[in-house]
Design an enzyme around this catalytic site. Structure first.
Site, PDB file in Angstrom:
ATOM      1  N   GLY A  41      38.289  24.695  -9.542  1.00 39.66           N
ATOM      2  CA  GLY A  41      39.679  24.981  -9.210  1.00 39.66           C
ATOM      3  C   GLY A  41      40.570  24.910 -10.424  1.00 39.66           C
ATOM      4  N   LEU A  44      47.230  23.325 -10.020  1.00 36.23           N
ATOM      5  CA  LEU A  44      47.834  22.291 -10.860  1.00 36.23           C
ATOM      6  C   LEU A  44      46.867  21.156 -11.110  1.00 36.23           C
ATOM      7  CD1 LEU A  44      51.485  22.204  -9.556  1.00 36.23           C
ATOM      8  CD2 LEU A  44      50.597  23.157 -11.669  1.00 36.23           C
ATOM      9  N   ARG A 338      60.054  17.618   6.998  1.00 36.05           N
ATOM     10  CA  ARG A 338      59.552  18.869   7.562  1.00 36.05           C
ATOM     11  C   ARG A 338      59.069  18.746   9.000  1.00 36.05           C
ATOM     12  NH1 ARG A 338      56.432  20.886   2.121  1.00 36.05           N
ATOM     13  NH2 ARG A 338      58.382  21.330   1.067  1.00 36.05           N
ATOM     14  N   HIS A 409      51.302  25.074   6.564  1.00 34.58           N
ATOM     15  CA  HIS A 409      51.678  25.127   5.161  1.00 34.58           C
ATOM     16  C   HIS A 409      50.805  24.277   4.249  1.00 34.58           C
ATOM     17  CE1 HIS A 409      54.271  25.452   1.729  1.00 34.58           C
ATOM     18  NE2 HIS A 409      54.521  24.172   1.699  1.00 34.58           N
TER      19      HIS A 409
END
Ligand code: FAD
Ligand code: SF4
Ligand code: FES
Lengths: 647, 269
Positions: A41, A44, A338, A409
């Site tokens: 991967g 970040l 959220r 999400h």
């Protein structure tokens, strides 16, 4: 229980990390050159880890699915990254960031990891600025901040609406520098299909070259998975199309434990679904809630008029609007976390106040902000998001409010790791969204980028050294061993099996079915009945898949259908574990909302007495039920309380 | 909507490619262009044919993975967006749409509409970074940076590395992409330190990889989905000639309007 050792160092929470760092071992430069590390991967987490380990002198191999490391899913993050700099003098601190994160996660995260995250957050901002990340600045030349949900301070650093892109380009640049130096070798367009275990330790991977279809073996002294989240199990999500849970799932099947798989974040502000041809959902950044106000009409007749297009939202009078977040949560208003915002939107839409034809949309309105600040200021802050919205919906958000609805999400759940970010397989590490450790049952906005970079720049490079210091005598890993052979054979058989089915449904057709079950029964609101039903349904779809999927073409070529089929095969198993986990957790917390467990006001009702633990699942084979282990969560630095965003 | 599609099919890098014609029906105008291709692919799979290979990932205009020449335009007819952000409402019922891969010597076709853009990675590996290691850097607010500079740096940093610039350029030049990175870093004090070396190394690598010379046609700017400007304001002819001698791009010395050079050269200030 003995199997789960979180290795959290003793001592006060604020001193744990420095104490631990001073106690763990390091590897000498001469020995680093002899050690190989595989990183899966280049988001970040992966890019920052690969660059940092390369700088330290290890031999690094880094893999990604896309044609360039720069395109990892992290690139799409919009809103920002948190840090406890207190540049705004609003009384922020490491403790406050730590506290907000634990509270935002509804007291289901591991305290020591979260404290460390808050502690290193400031270093991240310094690092990124040194790399040339063009963060937004004030006229005085210093860095600007904005606010995100779940916080009453301004601690979010941002680069327009492209923060993830800029942070990733910083990490990718650092990675490029190491690639040029030869310390890191990059393998783009490669998909890892299995982890190879030798004598109980992670020793390599099996990869598929996505251009040629060739199956390759790669050995190393340690393997790091930085493969992101598994939100695409829902088919429709804000995740990139190639995001997947396969490495996590294959690691689980090889002995890595899976923690809190049911903790999924449903983001409140996404562009609503337009129809059955839809392939993915687009996020409208949470940062918009700084200036946007969320509402639905108070009167049903206005709702009808909106749906019939006989009235425009701007024609509905101020007093006929229900700013329901401001009404229900006066202290935080539009900036509630959220999970709270998503459920509140669902509640209004379920009550019949949804503002579009499908009844599944609410307004996010910038009218007040434009009046107060002027269009130019709003444009400078959110220009690219407004443009994106207009291109997709054909509506100008400067004139009419945006329509939004919650969508899948982020996955807080993931592979279980100890304080050193090592999984239950020695030598296998999980960082970034792929692990479970920092966000509990709900992640705060702008904290995923922080975690990815914290893990990759400032945590893993230290902790992996401790493990590798014991490996300096191990020779280069030989991939011509029975373990590698067996793993390669299993991968090839799986691929052949998929081609041989030649059924009547495409991979996407079946993925959509799974997505419906996941969204309807394991989504925003879950019940015992819906979850039990989901398990049965998922098993059915899984059978259907293995009997009726059609994968065209062959393996030894560029073939996107086999890529998708392999990922879906894993989602079809992972989905069931998510439902099982949700069924076992008889409480509501953060993003996990069990309708049976709510307060009279409709808020999530936690049960700390019985469920203050991380649910950690161990694989027992295809036909056996997994074993549930529990990591008890102890809070020493924080007083556990009911979350309150009202006052 | 019902449409006719003329799509480039090519088995692999070694094979010859050709256009094939397909029909799609009942496409919602609210669908994206790539969703339309998904539907076609599903139909192809169901009728026992090979689906069309095309690159994509984020589907929201930021990863730079999608490409496609659509009716002769990189990223299609709409401006300032990527192919994945293009919606079918931009077309008319009954239209014929031609879809091709990027055409550039430096981006060989892998299959159908998928090309190999690793040359862009190589250019950045040659110098598109600031040489700092992890750790040991100054406080983020230690060096104030004028807002205007940070904003301009951000304008250039918006490049998504999609390759449309080189694919559009008749000379196959990657100058817009190179200039975007060089000027983004050069606008910041941190990036100025290695500015000259960086520009030189990246341009040399670009030449080595077979990208053509820039002759200021401006085509790249017109097709760039992120509206990366091909010129920045303060540029001097003196410095543009410095750069042009490095790029061996003779035409550039003659131009009075230093386009890409404007941005590339800024680092010499
Ligand atoms: C639209 C959007 C906006 C967001 N905005 C924000 C925000 O403003 N702030 C914030 O903090 N967070 C935000 N997030 C969340 C955040 O972006 C992610 O959680 C984070 O970027 C994940 O980073 P990562 O490094 O863990 O994984 P990713 O960036 O997902 O990278 C995964 C990597 O693994 C590779 N990979 C996966 N499987 C394999 C395999 N089998 N073989 C080889 N390689 C593989 C992929 O190619 C990729 O390189 C947002 C998320 C979305 C979807
Ligand atoms: S400069 Fe524009 S066209 Fe060229 S790669 Fe960057 S975004 Fe794409
Ligand atoms: S798919 Fe990411 S930019 Fe188009």
């Amino acid at each position: 229980m003995a199997k789960l050792d979180s290795k959290v160092p003793a001592g006060p929470v604020a001193e744990k990390w420095s104490k631990h760092k001073s106690e763990i071992k390091v590897v000498s430069p001469a020995n680093k050159r002899k050690l190989d590390v595989i990183i899966i991967g280049t988001g970040l987490g992966g890019a920052s880890a690969a660059a940092s380990l390369g700088e330290l002198g290890y031999n690094v191999k880094v893999f990604c699915i896309s044609d360039s490391p720069r395109r990892a899913h992290s690139i799409a993050a919009q809103g920002g990254i948190n840090a406890a700099k207190n540049y705004q003098n609003d009384n922020d601190s490491v403790y406050r960031l730590f506290y907000d994160t634990i509270k935002g996660g509804d007291y289901r995260a591991r305290e020591a990891n979260v404290y460390r995250l808050a502690e290193v957050s400031n270093l991240i901002i310094d690092q990124c600025v040194a790399q040339g990340v063009p963060f937004a600045r004030e006229y005085g030349g210093l860095l600007d901040n904005r606010s995100f949900g779940g916080a009453q301070v301004s601690r979010t650093f941002y680069a327009r609406g492209q923060t993830g892109q800029q942070l990733l380009l910083g990490a990718y640049a650092a990675l490029n520098r190491q690639i040029a130096k030869g310390s890191v070798k990059s393998f783009p367009r490669h998909e890892i299909l299995d982890i190879v275990i030798v004598d109980g330790k992670a020793r390599g991977v099996i990869a598929r070259n996505l251009v040629t279809g060739e199956i390759e073996r790669h050995g190393a002294h340690a393997v790091v998975m930085a493969t992101g989240g598994y939100g695409n199990v829902f088919f429709l999500s804000t995740n990139a199309m190639n995001s997947n849970g396969s490495v996590a799932w294959q690691a689980y099947k090889k002995g890595a434990f899976f923690a809190n798989p049911c903790f999924t974040q449903i983001h409140p502000t996404c562009i609503p679904v337009h129809g059955t041809q839809q392939s993915k959902l687009t996020l409208m950044s949470e940062s918009l809630r700084n200036d946007g106000r969320i509402w639905v009409p108070k009167k049903k007749e206005d709702v009808e008029a909106l749906r019939a297009h006989t009235k425009k939202p701007s024609q509905i009078a101020e007093e006929d609007r229900d700013y329901y977040l401001e009404r229900r949560y006066p202290a935080f208003g539009n900036l509630v976390p959220r999970d709270v915002a998503s459920r509140a939107a669902k509640e209004r839409c379920d009550a019949g106040f949804g503002v579009n034809e499908t009844g599944l949309a609410v307004f996010l309105d910038f009218k007040t902000a434009i009046e107060r600040l002027g269009k130019d200021v709003i444009k400078a802050r959110y220009g690219n998001l407004f443009q994106m919205y207009e291109k997709i919906t054909d509506t100008d958000p400067y004139k009419e409010p945006m329509m939004i609805y919650p969508a899948v999400h982020y996955t807080m759940g993931g592979i279980w790791v100890d304080y050193n970010l090592m999984t239950t397989i020695p030598g296998l590490y999980a960082i970034g969204e792929a692990n479970f450790s920092d966000h509990g049952a709900n992640r705060l906005g702008a904290s995923a980028l922080m975690q990815g970079l914290a893990d990759g720049y400032f945590v893993l490079p230290y902790t992996i050294g401790d493990y590798l210091s014991h490996e300096i005598q191990s020779p280069k890993v030989d991939t011509n061993t029975p373990e590698f052979e067996a793993a390669e054979k299993a991968v090839k058989e799986r691929i052949e099996k998929l081609f041989s089915i030649k059924g009547n449904q495409s991979v996407d057709d079946i993925h959509k079915k799974l997505g419906h079950v996941m969204w309807d029964m394991v989504g925003m609101a879950r019940t015992k009945e819906s979850l039990e039903k989901a398990i049965v349904e998922i098993q059915k779809i899984r059978k259907e898949f293995w009997a009726d999927v059609r994968v065209p073409g062959k393996n030894d070529e560029f073939n996107q259908e086999i890529e998708k089929a392999l990922r879906l095969a894993d989602f079809l198993e992972l989905g069931e574990l998510m439902a099982r986990d949700a069924l076992g957790r008889n409480e509501s917390c953060g993003g996990h909302f069990r309708e049976e467990y709510q307060t009279p006001e409709g808020e999530a009702q936690r049960d700390d007495e019985n469920y203050a633990y991380v649910a950690v699942w161990e694989y027992n084979g295809a036909d056996a039920e997994p074993t549930l282990h529990k990591e008890e969560l102890k809070f020493e630095a924080i007083k556990v309380a009911q979350r309150n965003y009202k006052d | 909507m019902n449409l006719t599609l003329k799509i480039w099919r090519q088995k692999d890098a070694k094979s010859q490619g050709k256009f094939e014609e397909y029909k799609v029906q009942n496409i919602s105008p609210d669908s994206s262009f790539l969703e339309m291709l998904d539907i076609l692919n599903n139909d192809l799979i169901m009728s026992g044919k090979e689906p069309i290979a095309f690159d994509h990932d984020c589907r929201e205009g930021i990863c730079g993975m999608c490409s496609l020449h659509i009716n002769g335009h990189a990223h299609g007819p709409d401006s300032e967006i990527t192919t994945c952000q293009l919606h079918m409402r931009k077309f008319k019922d009954g239209d014929t749409i031609t879809i091709e891969p990027w055409r550039s010597a430096a981006f060989p076709v892998i299959k159908d509409l998928v090309v190999d853009r690793s040359a862009y990675d190589k250019i950045l590996q040659a110098g598109g970074f600031i040489s700092v290691n992890t750790g040991g850097v100054p406080d983020a607010n230690a060096i104030p940076i004028p807002k205007a500079d940070a904003d301009e740096s951000m304008d250039a940093a918006a490049c998504i590395g999609c390759g449309a610039c080189a694919a559009t350029c008749k000379n196959g030049s990657a100058m817009l992409f190179v200039a975007a990175r060089v000027s983004s870093l050069a606008k910041l004090p941190q990036g100025k330190v290695e500015g000259a070396r960086r520009a030189k190394a990246m341009v040399a690598k670009m030449d080595e990889l077979g990208f053509g010379n820039c002759t200021n046609t401006g085509a790249c700017e017109a097709e760039c989905p992120k509206a990366i400007p091909s010129r920045t304001s303060p540029a001097s002819t003196a410095s543009s000639s410095t750069l042009s001698s490095r790029t061996k791009s003779r035409t550039l010395t003659q131009t009075t309007e230093p386009r890409f050079l404007g941005s590339v050269v800024y680092i010499d200030n």
